[in-house]
Write an enzyme that holds these catalytic residues in place. Structure first.
Site, PDB file in Angstrom:
ATOM      1  CB  CYS A   1      -0.991   0.109   0.775  1.00  0.00           C
ATOM      2  SG  CYS A   1      -0.411  -0.265   2.678  1.00  0.00           S
TER       3      CYS A   1
ATOM      4  NE  ARG B   1      18.950  -0.033  -3.862  1.00  0.00           N
ATOM      5  CZ  ARG B   1      20.171   0.087  -3.148  1.00  0.00           C
ATOM      6  NH1 ARG B   1      20.790  -0.409  -2.035  1.00  0.00           N
ATOM      7  NH2 ARG B   1      20.140   1.540  -3.359  1.00  0.00           N
ATOM      8  CB  SER B   2      12.545  -0.122   3.855  1.00  0.00           C
ATOM      9  OG  SER B   2      12.008   0.221   3.112  1.00  0.00           O
TER      10      SER B   2
ATOM     11  CG  ASP C   1      20.880   1.378   0.474  1.00  0.00           C
ATOM     12  OD1 ASP C   1      21.270   1.429   0.178  1.00  0.00           O
ATOM     13  OD2 ASP C   1      20.768   0.309   0.720  1.00  0.00           O
ATOM     14  CB  VAL C   2      23.069   3.963   4.582  1.00  0.00           C
ATOM     15  CG1 VAL C   2      22.525   4.979   5.227  1.00  0.00           C
ATOM     16  CG2 VAL C   2      22.564   2.293   5.189  1.00  0.00           C
TER      17      VAL C   2
ATOM     18  CG  PHE D   1       8.061   7.411   2.177  1.00  0.00           C
ATOM     19  CD1 PHE D   1       7.477   6.321   2.430  1.00  0.00           C
ATOM     20  CD2 PHE D   1       8.032   7.163   1.215  1.00  0.00           C
ATOM     21  CE1 PHE D   1       9.124   5.383   2.713  1.00  0.00           C
ATOM     22  CE2 PHE D   1       9.204   6.593   0.568  1.00  0.00           C
ATOM     23  CZ  PHE D   1       9.654   5.320   1.057  1.00  0.00           C
TER      24      PHE D   1
HETATM   25  P1  NAD Z   1      14.037   0.818   7.073  1.00  0.00           P
HETATM   26  O1  NAD Z   1      14.196   1.395   8.692  1.00  0.00           O
HETATM   27  O2  NAD Z   1      13.314   0.211   7.083  1.00  0.00           O
HETATM   28  O3  NAD Z   1      14.721   1.731   5.296  1.00  0.00           O
HETATM   29  C1  NAD Z   1      15.170   2.318   5.327  1.00  0.00           C
HETATM   30  C2  NAD Z   1      15.896   2.816   4.164  1.00  0.00           C
HETATM   31  O4  NAD Z   1      16.174   4.578   4.640  1.00  0.00           O
HETATM   32  C3  NAD Z   1      17.176   2.041   4.059  1.00  0.00           C
HETATM   33  O5  NAD Z   1      17.107   1.621   2.756  1.00  0.00           O
HETATM   34  C4  NAD Z   1      18.490   2.718   4.485  1.00  0.00           C
HETATM   35  O6  NAD Z   1      19.793   2.616   3.555  1.00  0.00           O
HETATM   36  C5  NAD Z   1      17.487   4.558   3.827  1.00  0.00           C
HETATM   37  N1  NAD Z   1      18.859   5.995   4.410  1.00  0.00           N
HETATM   38  C6  NAD Z   1      18.678   5.865   6.245  1.00  0.00           C
HETATM   39  N2  NAD Z   1      19.658   6.923   6.372  1.00  0.00           N
HETATM   40  C7  NAD Z   1      19.840   7.120   5.036  1.00  0.00           C
HETATM   41  C8  NAD Z   1      20.479   8.111   4.065  1.00  0.00           C
HETATM   42  N3  NAD Z   1      21.022   9.107   5.193  1.00  0.00           N
HETATM   43  N4  NAD Z   1      20.451   8.489   2.897  1.00  0.00           N
HETATM   44  C9  NAD Z   1      20.675   7.226   1.888  1.00  0.00           C
HETATM   45  N5  NAD Z   1      19.776   6.541   2.586  1.00  0.00           N
HETATM   46  C10 NAD Z   1      18.875   5.803   3.828  1.00  0.00           C
HETATM   47  O7  NAD Z   1      12.304   1.911   6.848  1.00  0.00           O
HETATM   48  P2  NAD Z   1      11.010   1.794   6.215  1.00  0.00           P
HETATM   49  O8  NAD Z   1      10.279   0.686   6.669  1.00  0.00           O
HETATM   50  O9  NAD Z   1      11.577   2.483   4.851  1.00  0.00           O
HETATM   51  O10 NAD Z   1      10.524   3.702   6.767  1.00  0.00           O
HETATM   52  C11 NAD Z   1      10.921   4.100   6.149  1.00  0.00           C
HETATM   53  C12 NAD Z   1      10.079   6.004   6.703  1.00  0.00           C
HETATM   54  O11 NAD Z   1       8.697   5.718   6.552  1.00  0.00           O
HETATM   55  C13 NAD Z   1       9.702   5.620   8.080  1.00  0.00           C
HETATM   56  O12 NAD Z   1       9.817   6.966   8.861  1.00  0.00           O
HETATM   57  C14 NAD Z   1       8.330   5.401   8.562  1.00  0.00           C
HETATM   58  O13 NAD Z   1       7.488   5.326   9.229  1.00  0.00           O
HETATM   59  C15 NAD Z   1       7.443   6.131   7.439  1.00  0.00           C
HETATM   60  N6  NAD Z   1       6.557   5.124   6.412  1.00  0.00           N
HETATM   61  C16 NAD Z   1       6.021   5.643   5.889  1.00  0.00           C
HETATM   62  C17 NAD Z   1       4.636   5.382   5.308  1.00  0.00           C
HETATM   63  C18 NAD Z   1       3.120   6.245   4.897  1.00  0.00           C
HETATM   64  O14 NAD Z   1       2.208   5.687   4.159  1.00  0.00           O
HETATM   65  N7  NAD Z   1       3.508   7.160   4.946  1.00  0.00           N
HETATM   66  C19 NAD Z   1       4.476   3.591   5.467  1.00  0.00           C
HETATM   67  C20 NAD Z   1       5.781   2.649   5.675  1.00  0.00           C
HETATM   68  C21 NAD Z   1       6.573   3.435   6.537  1.00  0.00           C
END
Ligand code: NAD
Length: 319
Positions: A149, A184-185, A207-208, A273
Site C-alpha cells: 500500500c 531501499r527498504s 540507500d546508506v 513518505f
Molecule cells: P527502514 O529503516 O527499513 O529503511 C530505511 C531506508 O532508508 C534504508 O534503505 C536506508 O538505507 C535508507 N537510509 C537511511 N538513512 C539514509 C541516508 N542518510 N541516506 C540515504 N539513505 C538512507 O524504514 P522503512 O520501513 O522503509 O520506513 C521509512 C520511513 O517511512 C519511516 O519513517 C516510516 O515511518 C515511514 N513509512 C511511511 C509510510 C507511509 O504510508 N507514509 C509507510 C511505511 C513507512
C-alpha cells in the site's frame, strides 16, 4: 520564502478515493450488511503507529468499514491471534503495525497473514508479482493482484500530480521520467523503485550503502525492470543523479535527516513518505509540487486493497 510552486496535501489526494470506497462498500451491503471488518494488530509502543492506527479507524468508519484494533503487550501472542483472525470468516482484512520485534522475525510474522486478507499487500506472492510485472493473480486475468500500500500510494500521488502521462500506453506511462528514491527498504523503497521502473521510469534507488539504477532498458525493451549498481553512496553521486531528476522521493526514518535542497533541480517534484520531514523548509524555493506526507493516501490504498480482496474472494466463490 519565495514559493514558485505549490504544496499538495495527502488529504487532498486521499479524498478522491473516498467516493469510490464508499460506493463499493454500498454494493457489498447484500453480502456484508454491517460493512467489511478490518483488524489491526498492534504490539509496540510507537506513538506513530498508534496515531496511524487511529487515523485508519477514523477513515474506515467514515467510509462504512468496521475497524478493530487488537493490542498486545506480549508480542509472542501475536502469531496465534493472527492465525485465529485468518480463520475467522467475519474478518475481511488484517494488518500489523511494524516494527513488532524489529528484526527478521517481523518478515516471518508478515507472511503469517493469510494472503486473501493481507490489505497491506505484503505477502511474498504480491511482491513476486510486482517484481515480475505480473498484474493478475489468475491466468484468465479476472483477479487483479494486490500492491503493497505505501508504494501504491506514491504511484497514485504521482498520477494525481500528472507525472504519469495517461496519453502513453498503459504500463509505459512513466516513460522518459527520472526519479530518485532515498530509501531501499523491502517494505517501501525497493518495491517502489521496481514499480516506477516497470512503468517506464529511470529510477535511482539510494540507500546508506550504494546507489542503484532501475530501468526497463533502452527503449523500454524489457518487460520487467533490471537493476544496475552505480557505486557506493556518496554525496557527489547523489548530487549527480539528482541533477536532472523530475521526481525526488524521500523515506529516511531519521529526525535530523534533511535532503540537500541545493541538489533539487528547479521545478522538480518532491515527495516525502517518512514520518519525519526529510525536506527542509526551503524545499519550496525549488520544488514545483511538494507533498510533505503521504500517510492518508496509504490508508486510502489499504482500504481499497481490502475491497479488492473481498471482491476477489467473492469471485473465486462463484468460479
Ligand atoms: P527502514 O529503516 O527499513 O529503511 C530505511 C531506508 O532508508 C534504508 O534503505 C536506508 O538505507 C535508507 N537510509 C537511511 N538513512 C539514509 C541516508 N542518510 N541516506 C540515504 N539513505 C538512507 O524504514 P522503512 O520501513 O522503509 O520506513 C521509512 C520511513 O517511512 C519511516 O519513517 C516510516 O515511518 C515511514 N513509512 C511511511 C509510510 C507511509 O504510508 N507514509 C509507510 C511505511 C513507512
Amino acid at each position: 520564502i519565495q514559493k514558485p510552486g505549490r504544496t499538495i496535501l495527502a488529504s487532498t489526494i486521499s479524498k478522491i478515493y473516498d467516493d469510490e470506497i464508499r460506493s463499493k462498500v454500498e454494493t457489498l451491503k447484500s453480502t456484508i450488511p454491517q460493512g467489511p471488518l478490518l483488524v489491526g494488530f498492534l504490539a509496540n509502543n510507537d506513538p506513530a503507529a498508534e496515531m496511524y492506527a487511529r487515523w485508519t479507524q477514523k477513515t474506515s468508519e467514515s467510509l462504512g468499514i468496521r475497524y478493530e484494533l487488537r493490542k498486545f503487550d506480549d508480542k509472542d501472542l501475536l502469531e496465534e491471534n493472527i492465525i485465529e483472525a485468518n480463520n475467522d470468516d467475519t474478518v475481511d482484512g488484517i494488518m500489523i503495525y511494524f516494527p513488532v520485534f524489529g528484526n527478521a522475525q517481523d518478515q516471518y510474522l508478515q507472511q503469517i497473514v493469510n494472503k486473501e486478507k493481507d490489505v497491506e499487500g505484503l505477502n511474498h506472492v504480491y511482491y513476486q508479482n510486482l517484481y515480475h510485472n505480473v498484474r493478475y493473480l489468475d491466468e484468465k486475468k479476472t483477479l487483479k493482484s494486490i500492491l503493497p500500500c505505501t508504494p501504491l500510494a506514491i504511484v497514485k500521488i504521482l498520477e494525481y500530480l500528472k507525472i504519469y502521462n495517461p496519453l502513453l500506453p498503459d504500463g509505459n506511462q512513466m516513460y522518459g521520467k527520472k526519479c530518485v528514491v532515498i530509501n531501499r527498504s523491502e517494505i517501501v523503497g525497493r518495491p517502489l523503485a521496481a514499480l516506477l521502473a516497470n512503468d517506464g521510469a529511470i529510477v535511482y534507488s539510494v540507500d546508506v550503502n550504494n546507489i542503484q539504477k532501475f530501468t526497463r532498458g533502452e527503449s523500454l525493451k524489457l518487460i520487467k525492470h533490471q537493476v544496475e549498481d552505480l557505486g557506493d553512496y556518496s554525496d557527489l553521486l547523489l548530487k549527480d543523479v539528482c541533477k536532472d531528476a523530475d521526481v525526488i522521493i524521500t523515506g529516511v526514518p531519521l529526525e535530523n535527516y534533511k535532503f540537500p535542497t541545493e541538489y533539487i533541480r528547479d521545478g522538480a517534484i518532491c515527495i516525502n513518505f517518512s514520518s519525519f520531514k526529510n525536506f527542509a523548509e526551503d524545499v519550496k524555493t525549488k520544488a514545483s509540487l511538494y507533498v510533505p506526507m503521504t500517510g492518508k493516501v496509504t490508508i486510502a490504498m489499504l482500504l481499497r486493497n481490502m475491497l479488492r480482496l473481498v471482491d476477489n474472494r467473492q469471485k473465486v466463490k462463484h468460479i
